[in-house]
Scaffold this active site. Sequence first.
Site, PDB file in Angstrom:
ATOM      1  CG  HIS A 171       1.337   1.166   2.979  1.00 57.41           C
ATOM      2  ND1 HIS A 171       1.623   0.155   2.091  1.00 57.41           N
ATOM      3  CD2 HIS A 171       0.729   0.574   4.040  1.00 57.41           C
ATOM      4  CE1 HIS A 171       1.211  -0.992   2.585  1.00 57.41           C
ATOM      5  NE2 HIS A 171       0.662  -0.764   3.770  1.00 57.41           N
ATOM      6  CB  CYS A 187      -2.349  -0.795   6.937  1.00 60.41           C
ATOM      7  SG  CYS A 187      -1.769  -1.078   8.629  1.00 60.41           S
TER       8      CYS A 187
END
Length: 255
Positions: A171, A187
Amino acid sequence: MKRPSFKLLALLGGLGLLAACGAPYEDGPSRGATPEMYDVLTDGDITLPAVPVEYLDEPNRRAAVKYDGPEAPGSIVVDPYAKFLYLVEDGGNATRYPIAVGREGRGFKGSASIRRKEEWPGWAPTANMLRTEPEVYGPFAGGIPGGVASPLGARALYLYRGGRDTRYRIHGTNDLASIGNSSTAGCIRMFNQDVIDLYNRTPMGTDVVVRTYEESVAAEGEAMANRGVELPPTIVDPEVIYAAVEAQEAKNTTE
């Protein structure tokens, strides 16, 4: 331009000490030395500020590189140790993007595939974040809506394995200083300009391979496999971001 409600902004603004509010956008949305690929970008009704050039020192910028790995063209290869993501192309080539890696990212190994894609996703801290660092994430338990203030940035690619969500995401981010480094949470993060580029080039079902440390050393060398430092969790004060966005919008209306 999408903005959270006044109530939410007041909540976020009250976390100045935790938000590291000075760094990413304080000097305005564009610098003359910023490469075009990282300059101001209008995405629908949202305007992204430029990435300041100080965050783009080599190898911390998108690049076309040679690639001799075994993965098929169209695959994504994530190296959480060298802090790179490769989009493998034909002819032994790839596009290499710099990334930041959180603890969740470092805990994932092996392969998966992209089964969900979102534009301007909203964000909420996980139960583990709330449990382990309540002083940082507790005020955000209700989540942050999609937009430039969202920690998930402009795009999110969700990885699945065996039909199940791995909870592993690639992302965007508004924490620009994290790119090229590790963090205690999160992440795989990318500059928003980069994750938009990757999103547009990545169809549903794309295979994703995550390297081990040993594979990183073999591919990148030991020094590069230990690139970056570990940073504390940072939630950027959205008022800093919005100030840069609004300055750019005001400039656009006068030109």
